[in-house]
Design a protein around this motif. Sequence first.
Motif, mmCIF file in Angstrom:
data_model
loop_
_atom_site.group_PDB
_atom_site.id
_atom_site.type_symbol
_atom_site.label_atom_id
_atom_site.label_comp_id
_atom_site.label_asym_id
_atom_site.label_seq_id
_atom_site.Cartn_x
_atom_site.Cartn_y
_atom_site.Cartn_z
ATOM 1 N N ASN A 98 0.832 -1.193 0.000
ATOM 2 C CA ASN A 98 0.000 0.000 0.000
ATOM 3 C C ASN A 98 0.873 1.252 0.000
ATOM 4 O O ASN A 98 1.800 1.385 0.803
ATOM 5 N N TYR A 99 0.588 2.161 -0.931
ATOM 6 C CA TYR A 99 1.313 3.439 -1.026
ATOM 7 C C TYR A 99 0.346 4.583 -0.768
ATOM 8 O O TYR A 99 -0.793 4.555 -1.215
ATOM 9 N N ARG A 100 0.826 5.589 -0.045
ATOM 10 C CA ARG A 100 -0.002 6.763 0.185
ATOM 11 C C ARG A 100 0.843 8.036 0.126
ATOM 12 O O ARG A 100 2.063 8.022 0.361
ATOM 13 N N TYR A 101 0.171 9.136 -0.178
ATOM 14 C CA TYR A 101 0.838 10.440 -0.285
ATOM 15 C C TYR A 101 -0.119 11.538 0.151
ATOM 16 O O TYR A 101 -1.315 11.488 -0.145
ATOM 17 N N ASN A 159 -8.252 5.006 -3.392
ATOM 18 C CA ASN A 159 -9.216 5.910 -2.773
ATOM 19 C C ASN A 159 -8.550 7.233 -2.451
ATOM 20 O O ASN A 159 -7.334 7.303 -2.240
ATOM 21 N N VAL A 160 -9.354 8.287 -2.445
ATOM 22 C CA VAL A 160 -8.850 9.650 -2.262
ATOM 23 C C VAL A 160 -9.724 10.348 -1.228
ATOM 24 O O VAL A 160 -10.692 11.041 -1.589
ATOM 25 N N VAL A 163 -3.916 10.634 -1.278
ATOM 26 C CA VAL A 163 -3.958 9.649 -2.366
ATOM 27 C C VAL A 163 -3.472 8.317 -1.816
ATOM 28 O O VAL A 163 -2.372 8.238 -1.245
ATOM 29 N N ASN A 164 -4.291 7.284 -1.977
ATOM 30 C CA ASN A 164 -3.987 5.985 -1.405
ATOM 31 C C ASN A 164 -4.169 4.903 -2.458
ATOM 32 O O ASN A 164 -5.252 4.742 -3.017
ATOM 33 N N LEU A 165 -3.106 4.156 -2.742
ATOM 34 C CA LEU A 165 -3.119 3.143 -3.795
ATOM 35 C C LEU A 165 -2.635 1.822 -3.225
ATOM 36 O O LEU A 165 -1.559 1.760 -2.619
ATOM 37 N N GLY A 166 -3.421 0.761 -3.416
ATOM 38 C CA GLY A 166 -3.067 -0.536 -2.861
ATOM 39 C C GLY A 166 -3.103 -1.641 -3.891
ATOM 40 O O GLY A 166 -3.889 -1.607 -4.845
ATOM 41 N N PHE A 167 -2.240 -2.634 -3.690
ATOM 42 C CA PHE A 167 -2.190 -3.829 -4.523
ATOM 43 C C PHE A 167 -2.169 -5.038 -3.595
ATOM 44 O O PHE A 167 -1.370 -5.088 -2.657
ATOM 45 N N ALA A 168 -3.031 -6.006 -3.865
ATOM 46 C CA ALA A 168 -3.117 -7.193 -3.020
ATOM 47 C C ALA A 168 -3.116 -8.446 -3.878
ATOM 48 O O ALA A 168 -3.691 -8.467 -4.978
ATOM 49 N N TYR A 169 -2.465 -9.481 -3.361
ATOM 50 C CA TYR A 169 -2.460 -10.779 -4.043
ATOM 51 C C TYR A 169 -2.771 -11.862 -3.028
ATOM 52 O O TYR A 169 -2.140 -11.949 -1.963
ATOM 53 N N ARG A 170 -3.747 -12.680 -3.360
ATOM 54 C CA ARG A 170 -4.139 -13.780 -2.491
ATOM 55 C C ARG A 170 -3.548 -15.077 -3.028
ATOM 56 O O ARG A 170 -3.785 -15.451 -4.176
ATOM 57 N N LEU A 171 -2.748 -15.727 -2.196
ATOM 58 C CA LEU A 171 -2.199 -17.034 -2.537
ATOM 59 C C LEU A 171 -3.221 -18.072 -2.110
ATOM 60 O O LEU A 171 -3.221 -18.565 -0.983
ATOM 61 N N ALA A 172 -4.140 -18.370 -3.034
ATOM 62 C CA ALA A 172 -5.285 -19.200 -2.712
ATOM 63 C C ALA A 172 -5.007 -20.664 -2.977
ATOM 64 O O ALA A 172 -4.179 -21.029 -3.813
ATOM 65 N N LYS A 173 -5.759 -21.507 -2.281
ATOM 66 C CA LYS A 173 -5.654 -22.938 -2.532
ATOM 67 C C LYS A 173 -6.300 -23.318 -3.855
ATOM 68 O O LYS A 173 -5.876 -24.248 -4.523
ATOM 69 N N LYS A 174 -7.326 -22.559 -4.232
ATOM 70 C CA LYS A 174 -7.991 -22.811 -5.495
ATOM 71 C C LYS A 174 -8.524 -21.494 -6.030
ATOM 72 O O LYS A 174 -8.717 -20.531 -5.289
#
Length: 368
Positions: free
Chosen positions: A54-57, A313-314, A349-360
């Motif tokens: 997550n990055y914010r400024y 989101n802003v 200014v708020n920018l996020g990236f998420a990755y889920r390491l899912a079983k399926k």
Amino acid sequence: MKLKFYSLLIPALLWCGLESYGQGCVAIRQFSGVGNAIGQGNLLEKGEWNFNTNYRYFKSFRHFRGTHQERERVANNTEVINWSHGLDFNISYAFSSRVYGIVSLPLAYNERSSLYEHGRTERHMTYSGGLADMRIGAGYWILGEEKSKSGNMAFGAGIKLPTGDYNALGIFYNVGPNGEPQTRPVDQSIQLGDGGVGLILDMQGYWFIPGNLVWYYDGFYMFNPRNTNGTQTFRARQSEGIMSVPDQYAFRTGLLKTIPKIHGLGFTLGGRIEGIPVRDFIGESDGFRRPGYIISVEPGASYMIGNFTTTLNVPIALIRNRTRSLTDIADSTPDNIRHGDAAFADYLVNLGFAYRLAKKQPTPFKLN
């Protein structure tokens, strides 16, 4: 199934939202965006991982005493300006479908431009950068999967560790006995930590509403029992000579609107409040702090593809209030009511990236 469809979209929405708290001298700094890092929407199956960056400024420069804006500060070029950049790395793990743990590693870089800190004759810059205060915690979803078709609520707890430098130093000009530069601690608003071990209690929830809508909410309160941290402020008042270690809080709520024709796309609109109280809930509240709060409207957008989600989101400030501190109250007289000021941002200014390491692979779902 609704829960599976939103197992990425809702966690990213909740996580990126609470990580973005903090818009100025009063509001919560990067190391303290703890609510979501401790209790974010981990809708995971047992054994799954969620990785989030997550990055914010923000830029704070508008001065307030209470809710009154001192517009002359900008007009006269005497305003204090903070530029704040934050980057959080977060990892969460599901011990079961209801119990999760999370670790958050925040980094920050700040710049501060000021006249009054440099003899009031020249504008100069001070800086801080590096590791901020880490957070470790866990949470529990109230409803099991078989009962959570309409929504769910989670409660969490954690600790904030004093890993950030709370005595970061900078060069201040025209402040020595003969006007020479001196090395001093930078302002409290750009310190990387507060020196305290904080206890965080948080909550969050989401509920499905007819019309492809989701009501979401999340918030936290951080108890900081430590009184002061020993870092000098070099302020004129003796009562404000050492930095305080304040409690902090935040809450947000709003609606997520999904777009049925574009799978994974959603828009949000909500409100939030964040701030620092005048008095801590536990322990003493001596030293210098800038108490107050910000109320903002928070538009945003999210997009999910596979196990990857991005969120923007802003938050835009509507009300900014620098309340009177205990030192303001104690040092006031009937003829001289003291009320310190603080600088706030217009937006974040708020920018996020998420990755889920899912079983399926999650099964797509369309509401109605």
